[in-house]
Design a protein around this motif. Sequence first.
Motif, PDB file in Angstrom:
ATOM      1  N   UNK A   1       0.826  -1.215   0.000  1.00 37.76           N
ATOM      2  CA  UNK A   1       0.000   0.000   0.000  1.00 37.76           C
ATOM      3  C   UNK A   1       0.854   1.256   0.000  1.00 37.76           C
ATOM      4  N   UNK A   2       1.953   1.216   0.734  1.00 30.16           N
ATOM      5  CA  UNK A   2       2.847   2.381   0.775  1.00 30.16           C
ATOM      6  C   UNK A   2       3.505   2.608  -0.593  1.00 30.16           C
ATOM      7  N   UNK A   3       3.825   1.502  -1.254  1.00 31.53           N
ATOM      8  CA  UNK A   3       4.430   1.638  -2.591  1.00 31.53           C
ATOM      9  C   UNK A   3       3.432   2.276  -3.549  1.00 31.53           C
ATOM     10  N   UNK A   4       2.185   1.881  -3.424  1.00 28.67           N
ATOM     11  CA  UNK A   4       1.144   2.458  -4.289  1.00 28.67           C
ATOM     12  C   UNK A   4       1.102   3.976  -4.168  1.00 28.67           C
ATOM     13  N   UNK A   5       1.277   4.437  -2.947  1.00 24.92           N
ATOM     14  CA  UNK A   5       1.181   5.886  -2.712  1.00 24.92           C
ATOM     15  C   UNK A   5       2.527   6.603  -2.794  1.00 24.92           C
ATOM     16  N   UNK A   6       3.583   5.856  -3.138  1.00 22.89           N
ATOM     17  CA  UNK A   6       4.929   6.449  -3.077  1.00 22.89           C
ATOM     18  C   UNK A   6       5.094   7.619  -4.044  1.00 22.89           C
ATOM     19  N   UNK A   7       5.977   8.543  -3.666  1.00 21.68           N
ATOM     20  CA  UNK A   7       6.331   9.677  -4.517  1.00 21.68           C
ATOM     21  C   UNK A   7       7.190   9.193  -5.676  1.00 21.68           C
ATOM     22  N   UNK A   8       6.853   9.628  -6.885  1.00 20.69           N
ATOM     23  CA  UNK A   8       7.752   9.313  -8.005  1.00 20.69           C
ATOM     24  C   UNK A   8       8.191  10.633  -8.643  1.00 20.69           C
TER      25      UNK A   8
END
Length: 333
Positions: free
Chosen positions: A224-231
């Motif tokens: 879930x954190x990866x889904x919301x991660x900053x890119x």
Amino acid sequence: MKKLEYKVDVFTGIRPSGGLHIANVMGSVNTIVTLQKKKEIGRPMVFVADLHALTDAEPKDTQKNVIEVVKDYIALGLDPKNCDIFIQSELIEEISELNMYLSRLITVSELLRVPTLKEKIKKNMEVSNASVLLAMYPIMMASDILLQKSKYVPVGKDQQAHIEIARYLAKKFNKAYGETIPVPNILTLGSPSSIKSISGEGKMSKTNPGGAILLDDPIDISLGKIKKAQTAFAGEMTDSLDSLIKIGKFVANEDEKIKIEDIVNRHMSGENVMGEFKQTLSIAMERYLKDFQEKKSELNDLEILEIVKKGRELAKENAKQTIKEVRKAMQFE
Ligand code: TRP
């Protein structure tokens, strides 16, 4: 000059702060595991620095983390057959004694100049509430290292000043009392990878759990954190994306690594591929975390206790021998 013999090839300490995140693994844990696999430098001795916590203002429940952190390291690839692991507090007598002798070889102002202490004082502490033990921390580290007659100490940049002090104290001791303690060497391992928080603020840290991939968390939470991660916007490279790519390559298998390279190239040429990137990262991360958690759950406490008992025997023997030589040099025996 008498030639002094080293007893331990590679020596390092790990903090039992509990709950590693992926940036810890990419930094310090991986360093030790890689060194062990390479075998060129020799057999590592690793200890859990549980006395570290004594320098904190508030007492912490460190002991329950001690076994935990050994399990973490083994699950991450440290092979207890090819290294020695012990718990620092098992050597409290020898450490305390050497601390005392080394303390007379360094001045209060030299200790106050140590960058790690200076920074702490600048950031969140005043000299008026820093304990003497905190100021003595580099001496304690020197005792850890010198008791084992360590040849190489692999450390990140933040710890280098401490190892310099260990070297300085060994030389000073030898000068004052005759050649007794071999001088350890710093093993620099490139610049430490500074992985950013994946939610975008500062370094990845346990104090900001929203931006940290914690190895023991339920895997869904991490994904879930990866889904919301900053890119970053297509065509742009940011520190956040750079960190995320490093994380991705770290947990990826060979095929996924190639895929990530390709995605990054397309991203830099302006394509919108961040969704695809996160998907690849998620798949790799899921496998990585599953593998870690499975391995860790297979380790039982008794097995770990057996490992650190064996490590203790060797570390204690080395330490006792060093103390004996030190006392003799100081004409106490
Ligand atoms: N200070 C190290 C850390 O914070 C841990 C440590 C204690 C250590 N004694 C040591 C590391 C001796 C290497 C050698 O990570």
